[in-house]
Write a protein that holds these residues in place. Structure first.
Motif, PDB file in Angstrom:
ATOM      1  N   MET A   1       0.850  -1.198   0.000  1.00 28.12           N
ATOM      2  CA  MET A   1       0.000   0.000   0.000  1.00 28.12           C
ATOM      3  C   MET A   1       0.885   1.247   0.000  1.00 28.12           C
ATOM      4  SD  MET A   1      -3.160  -0.984   2.539  1.00 28.12           S
ATOM      5  CE  MET A   1      -2.118  -1.457   3.901  1.00 28.12           C
ATOM      6  N   ASN A   2       1.321   1.646  -1.200  1.00 30.89           N
ATOM      7  CA  ASN A   2       2.219   2.786  -1.302  1.00 30.89           C
ATOM      8  C   ASN A   2       1.484   4.109  -1.470  1.00 30.89           C
ATOM      9  OD1 ASN A   2       4.552   1.186  -1.162  1.00 30.89           O
ATOM     10  ND2 ASN A   2       4.329   0.634  -3.332  1.00 30.89           N
ATOM     11  N   LYS A   3       0.274   4.060  -1.990  1.00 27.58           N
ATOM     12  CA  LYS A   3      -0.460   5.292  -2.237  1.00 27.58           C
ATOM     13  C   LYS A   3      -1.008   5.854  -0.934  1.00 27.58           C
ATOM     14  CE  LYS A   3      -4.246   7.286  -4.887  1.00 27.58           C
ATOM     15  NZ  LYS A   3      -5.390   7.029  -5.792  1.00 27.58           N
ATOM     16  N   LYS A   4      -0.623   7.087  -0.608  1.00 28.40           N
ATOM     17  CA  LYS A   4      -1.090   7.739   0.606  1.00 28.40           C
ATOM     18  C   LYS A   4      -1.951   8.934   0.248  1.00 28.40           C
ATOM     19  CE  LYS A   4       2.351   6.441   4.048  1.00 28.40           C
ATOM     20  NZ  LYS A   4       3.181   6.938   5.159  1.00 28.40           N
ATOM     21  N   LEU A   5      -3.011   9.132   0.987  1.00 28.63           N
ATOM     22  CA  LEU A   5      -3.914  10.241   0.730  1.00 28.63           C
ATOM     23  C   LEU A   5      -3.341  11.555   1.268  1.00 28.63           C
ATOM     24  CD1 LEU A   5      -7.404   8.669   1.497  1.00 28.63           C
ATOM     25  CD2 LEU A   5      -6.173   8.753  -0.655  1.00 28.63           C
ATOM     26  N   PHE A   6      -3.853  12.650   0.718  1.00 30.21           N
ATOM     27  CA  PHE A   6      -3.428  13.996   1.098  1.00 30.21           C
ATOM     28  C   PHE A   6      -3.562  14.232   2.604  1.00 30.21           C
ATOM     29  CE2 PHE A   6      -5.041  18.473   1.625  1.00 30.21           C
ATOM     30  CZ  PHE A   6      -3.808  19.101   1.531  1.00 30.21           C
ATOM     31  N   GLY A   7      -4.507  13.562   3.229  1.00 24.58           N
ATOM     32  CA  GLY A   7      -4.756  13.780   4.651  1.00 24.58           C
ATOM     33  C   GLY A   7      -3.560  13.553   5.553  1.00 24.58           C
ATOM     34  N   PHE A   8      -2.591  12.748   5.111  1.00 24.42           N
ATOM     35  CA  PHE A   8      -1.410  12.512   5.941  1.00 24.42           C
ATOM     36  C   PHE A   8      -0.580  13.786   6.117  1.00 24.42           C
ATOM     37  CE2 PHE A   8      -2.158   7.992   4.934  1.00 24.42           C
ATOM     38  CZ  PHE A   8      -2.036   7.460   6.211  1.00 24.42           C
TER      39      PHE A   8
ATOM     40  N   MET B   1     -11.901  -1.572  11.401  1.00 23.86           N
ATOM     41  CA  MET B   1     -11.712  -2.773  10.583  1.00 23.86           C
ATOM     42  C   MET B   1     -12.179  -2.526   9.152  1.00 23.86           C
ATOM     43  SD  MET B   1     -10.585  -5.818  10.280  1.00 23.86           S
ATOM     44  CE  MET B   1     -10.330  -6.441  11.946  1.00 23.86           C
ATOM     45  N   ALA B   2     -13.248  -1.737   9.015  1.00 19.81           N
ATOM     46  CA  ALA B   2     -13.732  -1.385   7.680  1.00 19.81           C
ATOM     47  C   ALA B   2     -12.684  -0.572   6.931  1.00 19.81           C
ATOM     48  CB  ALA B   2     -15.041  -0.598   7.794  1.00 19.81           C
ATOM     49  N   VAL B   3     -12.032   0.361   7.625  1.00 18.96           N
ATOM     50  CA  VAL B   3     -10.945   1.136   7.022  1.00 18.96           C
ATOM     51  C   VAL B   3      -9.842   0.200   6.537  1.00 18.96           C
ATOM     52  CG1 VAL B   3      -9.085   2.783   7.494  1.00 18.96           C
ATOM     53  CG2 VAL B   3     -11.407   3.270   8.287  1.00 18.96           C
ATOM     54  N   TYR B   4      -9.469  -0.743   7.383  1.00 18.49           N
ATOM     55  CA  TYR B   4      -8.413  -1.703   7.037  1.00 18.49           C
ATOM     56  C   TYR B   4      -8.797  -2.529   5.803  1.00 18.49           C
ATOM     57  CZ  TYR B   4      -5.353  -5.789   7.460  1.00 18.49           C
ATOM     58  OH  TYR B   4      -4.454  -6.806   7.203  1.00 18.49           O
ATOM     59  N   GLU B   5     -10.044  -2.974   5.748  1.00 18.25           N
ATOM     60  CA  GLU B   5     -10.497  -3.780   4.607  1.00 18.25           C
ATOM     61  C   GLU B   5     -10.500  -2.958   3.314  1.00 18.25           C
ATOM     62  OE1 GLU B   5     -11.059  -6.914   4.539  1.00 18.25           O
ATOM     63  OE2 GLU B   5     -11.319  -7.519   6.621  1.00 18.25           O
ATOM     64  N   VAL B   6     -10.903  -1.698   3.405  1.00 21.07           N
ATOM     65  CA  VAL B   6     -10.901  -0.831   2.226  1.00 21.07           C
ATOM     66  C   VAL B   6      -9.468  -0.541   1.785  1.00 21.07           C
ATOM     67  CG1 VAL B   6     -11.506   1.462   1.344  1.00 21.07           C
ATOM     68  CG2 VAL B   6     -13.153   0.188   2.736  1.00 21.07           C
ATOM     69  N   GLU B   7      -8.567  -0.358   2.744  1.00 26.90           N
ATOM     70  CA  GLU B   7      -7.153  -0.169   2.405  1.00 26.90           C
ATOM     71  C   GLU B   7      -6.629  -1.349   1.595  1.00 26.90           C
ATOM     72  OE1 GLU B   7      -5.133   2.582   5.886  1.00 26.90           O
ATOM     73  OE2 GLU B   7      -5.358   0.425   6.258  1.00 26.90           O
ATOM     74  N   LYS B   8      -6.924  -2.539   2.036  1.00 26.04           N
ATOM     75  CA  LYS B   8      -6.459  -3.738   1.323  1.00 26.04           C
ATOM     76  C   LYS B   8      -7.075  -3.819  -0.068  1.00 26.04           C
ATOM     77  CE  LYS B   8      -7.520  -7.067   4.153  1.00 26.04           C
ATOM     78  NZ  LYS B   8      -7.621  -8.472   4.626  1.00 26.04           N
ATOM     79  N   GLU B   9      -8.369  -3.545  -0.138  1.00 26.43           N
ATOM     80  CA  GLU B   9      -9.078  -3.659  -1.411  1.00 26.43           C
ATOM     81  C   GLU B   9      -8.599  -2.633  -2.436  1.00 26.43           C
ATOM     82  OE1 GLU B   9     -13.659  -3.178  -3.052  1.00 26.43           O
ATOM     83  OE2 GLU B   9     -13.333  -3.897  -0.995  1.00 26.43           O
ATOM     84  N   LEU B  10      -8.405  -1.386  -1.988  1.00 23.18           N
ATOM     85  CA  LEU B  10      -8.045  -0.310  -2.905  1.00 23.18           C
ATOM     86  C   LEU B  10      -6.539  -0.082  -2.998  1.00 23.18           C
ATOM     87  CD1 LEU B  10     -10.794   2.348  -2.042  1.00 23.18           C
ATOM     88  CD2 LEU B  10     -10.865   0.505  -3.740  1.00 23.18           C
ATOM     89  N   LYS B  11      -5.792  -0.820  -2.169  1.00 25.47           N
ATOM     90  CA  LYS B  11      -4.324  -0.690  -2.145  1.00 25.47           C
ATOM     91  C   LYS B  11      -3.878   0.749  -1.870  1.00 25.47           C
ATOM     92  CE  LYS B  11      -3.305  -4.687  -5.086  1.00 25.47           C
ATOM     93  NZ  LYS B  11      -4.657  -5.269  -5.005  1.00 25.47           N
ATOM     94  N   ILE B  12      -4.449   1.315  -0.833  1.00 27.49           N
ATOM     95  CA  ILE B  12      -4.095   2.665  -0.395  1.00 27.49           C
ATOM     96  C   ILE B  12      -3.907   2.667   1.114  1.00 27.49           C
ATOM     97  CG2 ILE B  12      -5.319   3.860  -2.266  1.00 27.49           C
ATOM     98  CD1 ILE B  12      -7.605   4.369  -0.286  1.00 27.49           C
TER      99      ILE B  12
END
Length: 352
Positions: A1-8, A195-206
């Motif tokens: 998961m290399n893509k990081k959102l602007f929020g960081f 956990m939902a955040v974690y699952e979306v991270e895995k799915e979208l690779k972000i």
């Protein structure tokens, strides 16, 4: 998961100054004096149940009002704008027979906030973050709604997680820079959102930046599910949020000692957005912008703050006063707490 959102980038901005979160959405909507027909609009004029009070629905039927409120908070100095999606999950929308519209409500809510930031920055040049809001829903995974059936639950972890995943995807698609799980009164509900955040991270690779904010429901200093603030903190620190804070239920006076305590043991940015005092006899809020600014200035001077805004009863006038009170102070420095073995039930259990 290399893509990081602007929020960081919010973490870097919070090292430079105390960031300003916006204020109450519901209070501003109530001030509009909207009718049932306003909530229905043309598309939903024949909906089978009343929609008045479903504030998130205005993302679809009165988007110009939501945009105006966002812009008012931006003009007051907000660095972080929250989406009008507190109840946009399927669980809460089921009360209005609108659960099928959950994705759309979240997507449009994020889009309205993002567009407001774009409009504001046509005349300004400022880093502003759109926080995609996940509310706690109107159900609890930890507690029974039936006093005679303590084992009963009206929702479970997996159902809530899947619900939150829909909201998260829509919020990100609509332009949110981070996810904000706020008004946490049941830690198990919050964990389903995490956990939902974690699952979306895995799915979208972000990698998704995450803000958390708990609600202390009374003067005992505990959440509704019974945890102290430090016990809550121990329960969630493993997700490494960019901030942990407190909001809602109480005013700045009542949250004063809890903010100072959170500042003592938190590895992360510390946030607070309190109500404008306690509700009066008519359900309104009487704390003035000047009084809230007085607390904000004191907290800032004593280096307890990284992020501050307002919850129920607050307006752009409150946010402007808070901004003016804190801008001359440096933000709280991020500290590295020596980690021991940390557990939690209703109380924290730390082994050095």
């Amino acid at each position: 998961m290399n893509k990081k959102l602007f929020g960081f980038e919010l973490v870097d901005e919070a090292k430079k100054k105390i960031l300003i979160l916006d204020g109450a959405m519901g209070t501003m909507i109530q001030n509009e004096g909207l009718s049932e027909s306003d909530f229905r609009g043309k598309e939903f004029k024949n909906h089978d149940v009343p929609l008045k009070g479903n504030n998130d629905f205005l993302n679809l039927t009165k988007p110009e009002i939501i945009s105006k409120i966002h812009l008012n908070y931006l003009e007051a100095g907000a660095d972080i704008i929250e989406t009008n999606t507190f109840n946009s999950n399927q669980t809460s929308q089921s009360d209005y027979n609108c659960e099928s519209l959950s994705y759309r409500l979240n997507y449009e809510g994020a889009k309205l906030a993002k567009n407001a930031v774009t409009k504001y920055n046509k005349k300004n040049n400022k880093k502003i973050f759109v926080a995609g809001v996940l509310g706690p829903t109107n159900r609890t995974c930890s507690m029974s709604p039936d006093v005679n059936r303590p084992e009963y639950r009206n929702i479970n972890f997996e159902t809530l997680k899947k619900d939150y995943m829909i909201s998260i995807k829509a919020l990100l698609e609509g332009g949110s820079d981070l996810i904000f799980i706020e008004t946490i009164f049941d830690t198990l509900n919050a964990k389903s959102a995490m956990m939902a955040v974690y699952e979306v991270e895995k799915e979208l690779k972000i990698k998704i930046p995450l803000m958390l904010s708990a609600t202390i429901t009374d003067l005992s200093g505990r959440t509704l599910s019974g945890q102290t603030l430090e016990a809550f903190y121990n329960s969630v620190l493993h997700v490494k949020p960019i901030s942990v804070g407190i909001n809602c239920a109480l005013g700045p006076k009542e949250l004063d000692s809890h903010l100072k305590e959170l500042s003592r043991f938190s590895d992360f940015l510390v946030s607070i957005h309190s109500n404008a005092g306690l509700p009066n006899a008519f359900g309104g809020y009487d704390e003035t912008p000047e009084k809230m600014a007085e607390f904000a200035g004191r907290w800032s001077k004593d280096s307890h703050l990284n992020i501050i805004g307002g919850c129920c009863g607050t307006t752009p006038e409150h946010i402007l006063a808070i901004k003016n009170a804190v801008e001359k102070f440096r933000p709280r420095k991020l500290i590295k707490i020596k980690h021991s073995f940390k557990l939690s039930g209703l109380e924290p259990f730390n082994i050095d």
